[in-house]
Scaffold this motif. Sequence first.
Motif, PDB file in Angstrom:
ATOM      1  N   GLY A 139      24.334 -25.687  -5.030  1.00  0.00           N
ATOM      2  CA  GLY A 139      26.092 -25.508  -4.369  1.00  0.00           C
ATOM      3  C   GLY A 139      27.479 -26.214  -4.546  1.00  0.00           C
ATOM      4  O   GLY A 139      28.326 -26.099  -4.691  1.00  0.00           O
ATOM      5  N   VAL A 199      33.557 -31.283  -3.308  1.00  0.00           N
ATOM      6  CA  VAL A 199      34.059 -30.078  -3.660  1.00  0.00           C
ATOM      7  C   VAL A 199      32.586 -28.874  -3.752  1.00  0.00           C
ATOM      8  O   VAL A 199      31.512 -29.567  -4.406  1.00  0.00           O
ATOM      9  CB  VAL A 199      34.462 -29.817  -5.261  1.00  0.00           C
ATOM     10  CG1 VAL A 199      34.453 -29.283  -6.545  1.00  0.00           C
ATOM     11  CG2 VAL A 199      35.147 -31.109  -4.711  1.00  0.00           C
ATOM     12  N   LEU A 200      32.640 -27.517  -3.350  1.00  0.00           N
ATOM     13  CA  LEU A 200      31.472 -26.883  -4.098  1.00  0.00           C
ATOM     14  C   LEU A 200      32.055 -25.650  -5.016  1.00  0.00           C
ATOM     15  O   LEU A 200      32.957 -25.828  -5.806  1.00  0.00           O
ATOM     16  CB  LEU A 200      31.517 -25.794  -2.817  1.00  0.00           C
ATOM     17  CG  LEU A 200      31.178 -26.654  -1.507  1.00  0.00           C
ATOM     18  CD1 LEU A 200      31.165 -25.377  -0.501  1.00  0.00           C
ATOM     19  CD2 LEU A 200      29.933 -27.362  -1.249  1.00  0.00           C
ATOM     20  N   GLU A 201      30.386 -25.037  -5.418  1.00  0.00           N
ATOM     21  CA  GLU A 201      30.377 -24.139  -6.476  1.00  0.00           C
ATOM     22  C   GLU A 201      31.118 -22.890  -6.532  1.00  0.00           C
ATOM     23  O   GLU A 201      31.493 -22.246  -4.885  1.00  0.00           O
ATOM     24  CB  GLU A 201      29.960 -23.942  -7.192  1.00  0.00           C
ATOM     25  CG  GLU A 201      29.353 -22.918  -8.417  1.00  0.00           C
ATOM     26  CD  GLU A 201      28.148 -22.720  -9.101  1.00  0.00           C
ATOM     27  OE1 GLU A 201      27.224 -22.078  -9.542  1.00  0.00           O
ATOM     28  OE2 GLU A 201      27.497 -23.987  -8.795  1.00  0.00           O
ATOM     29  N   GLN A 202      32.121 -21.989  -6.774  1.00  0.00           N
ATOM     30  CA  GLN A 202      32.476 -20.903  -6.509  1.00  0.00           C
ATOM     31  C   GLN A 202      31.791 -19.211  -6.557  1.00  0.00           C
ATOM     32  O   GLN A 202      30.974 -20.199  -7.839  1.00  0.00           O
ATOM     33  CB  GLN A 202      33.822 -20.717  -8.118  1.00  0.00           C
ATOM     34  CG  GLN A 202      35.115 -20.088  -7.160  1.00  0.00           C
ATOM     35  CD  GLN A 202      35.973 -19.880  -8.553  1.00  0.00           C
ATOM     36  OE1 GLN A 202      35.995 -20.230  -9.309  1.00  0.00           O
ATOM     37  NE2 GLN A 202      37.592 -18.603  -7.411  1.00  0.00           N
ATOM     38  N   MET A 241      29.799 -20.696   1.428  1.00  0.00           N
ATOM     39  CA  MET A 241      29.831 -22.382   1.882  1.00  0.00           C
ATOM     40  C   MET A 241      29.700 -22.734   2.997  1.00  0.00           C
ATOM     41  O   MET A 241      29.253 -23.905   3.664  1.00  0.00           O
ATOM     42  CB  MET A 241      31.679 -21.913   2.207  1.00  0.00           C
ATOM     43  CG  MET A 241      32.252 -21.797   0.719  1.00  0.00           C
ATOM     44  SD  MET A 241      34.098 -22.547   1.343  1.00  0.00           S
ATOM     45  CE  MET A 241      34.756 -20.932   2.413  1.00  0.00           C
ATOM     46  N   VAL A 279      35.370 -28.928   2.862  1.00  0.00           N
ATOM     47  CA  VAL A 279      34.995 -28.062   1.697  1.00  0.00           C
ATOM     48  C   VAL A 279      36.669 -28.290   1.373  1.00  0.00           C
ATOM     49  O   VAL A 279      37.853 -27.685   1.919  1.00  0.00           O
ATOM     50  CB  VAL A 279      34.378 -27.222   1.969  1.00  0.00           C
ATOM     51  CG1 VAL A 279      34.681 -26.475   0.164  1.00  0.00           C
ATOM     52  CG2 VAL A 279      33.435 -26.804   2.298  1.00  0.00           C
ATOM     53  N   ASP A 287      37.579 -28.213  -1.881  1.00  0.00           N
ATOM     54  CA  ASP A 287      38.006 -27.447  -3.267  1.00  0.00           C
ATOM     55  C   ASP A 287      36.604 -26.773  -3.714  1.00  0.00           C
ATOM     56  O   ASP A 287      35.723 -26.888  -3.041  1.00  0.00           O
ATOM     57  CB  ASP A 287      38.817 -28.168  -4.658  1.00  0.00           C
ATOM     58  CG  ASP A 287      39.884 -27.588  -5.400  1.00  0.00           C
ATOM     59  OD1 ASP A 287      39.202 -26.257  -4.770  1.00  0.00           O
ATOM     60  OD2 ASP A 287      39.526 -27.779  -6.405  1.00  0.00           O
ATOM     61  N   LEU A 288      36.830 -25.517  -4.494  1.00  0.00           N
ATOM     62  CA  LEU A 288      35.753 -24.274  -5.131  1.00  0.00           C
ATOM     63  C   LEU A 288      36.092 -24.481  -6.250  1.00  0.00           C
ATOM     64  O   LEU A 288      37.361 -24.981  -6.998  1.00  0.00           O
ATOM     65  CB  LEU A 288      35.566 -23.020  -4.639  1.00  0.00           C
ATOM     66  CG  LEU A 288      36.134 -22.842  -3.197  1.00  0.00           C
ATOM     67  CD1 LEU A 288      35.980 -21.670  -2.659  1.00  0.00           C
ATOM     68  CD2 LEU A 288      34.391 -23.755  -2.097  1.00  0.00           C
ATOM     69  N   ARG A 289      35.203 -25.149  -7.162  1.00  0.00           N
ATOM     70  CA  ARG A 289      35.838 -24.648  -8.796  1.00  0.00           C
ATOM     71  C   ARG A 289      33.894 -24.497  -8.995  1.00  0.00           C
ATOM     72  O   ARG A 289      32.903 -24.011  -9.232  1.00  0.00           O
ATOM     73  CB  ARG A 289      35.264 -26.734  -9.114  1.00  0.00           C
ATOM     74  CG  ARG A 289      36.018 -26.887  -8.772  1.00  0.00           C
ATOM     75  CD  ARG A 289      37.428 -27.983  -9.726  1.00  0.00           C
ATOM     76  NE  ARG A 289      38.122 -28.946  -9.068  1.00  0.00           N
ATOM     77  CZ  ARG A 289      38.739 -30.052  -9.334  1.00  0.00           C
ATOM     78  NH1 ARG A 289      37.923 -30.719 -10.198  1.00  0.00           N
ATOM     79  NH2 ARG A 289      39.562 -30.608  -9.106  1.00  0.00           N
TER      80      ARG A 289
END
Length: 115
Positions: free
Chosen positions: A29, A71-74, A78, A108, A110-112
């Motif tokens: 993640g 930056v975590l995976e969308q 979380m 966290v 951002d999410l990408r």
Amino acid sequence: MAQTIPGTLRVSNDVIADLAGYAALECYGVVGMAYTDAQDNIVRLLSLGSLRKGIDVSTCEGRVKVDLHTVLEQGVNMASVSCNLESAVRFTLKEVAEIDNADVTVHVEDLRANK
């Protein structure tokens, strides 16, 4: 079987940041580490060679404090990813650098979508 060698082990903050960064990248993640430009308020995904820019290491009252800007995976949970990330970093610091009392905080940024 490992033998105990008398002496003191000293680990620099940069080494701690590198260990934490590489442990973080192994976690499900996590897309990468982030650096926030305070002037422009833009979050940048850091390359592998500059991971430590997204990690703040300090000491307070004999404890090591590690702040991970990630930056975590969308689409991931979380809370679960953050918990796993904290655990992985603590484990790595304990096993490699013999740091038993690390406080790890995950931010966290951002999410990408992971490509």
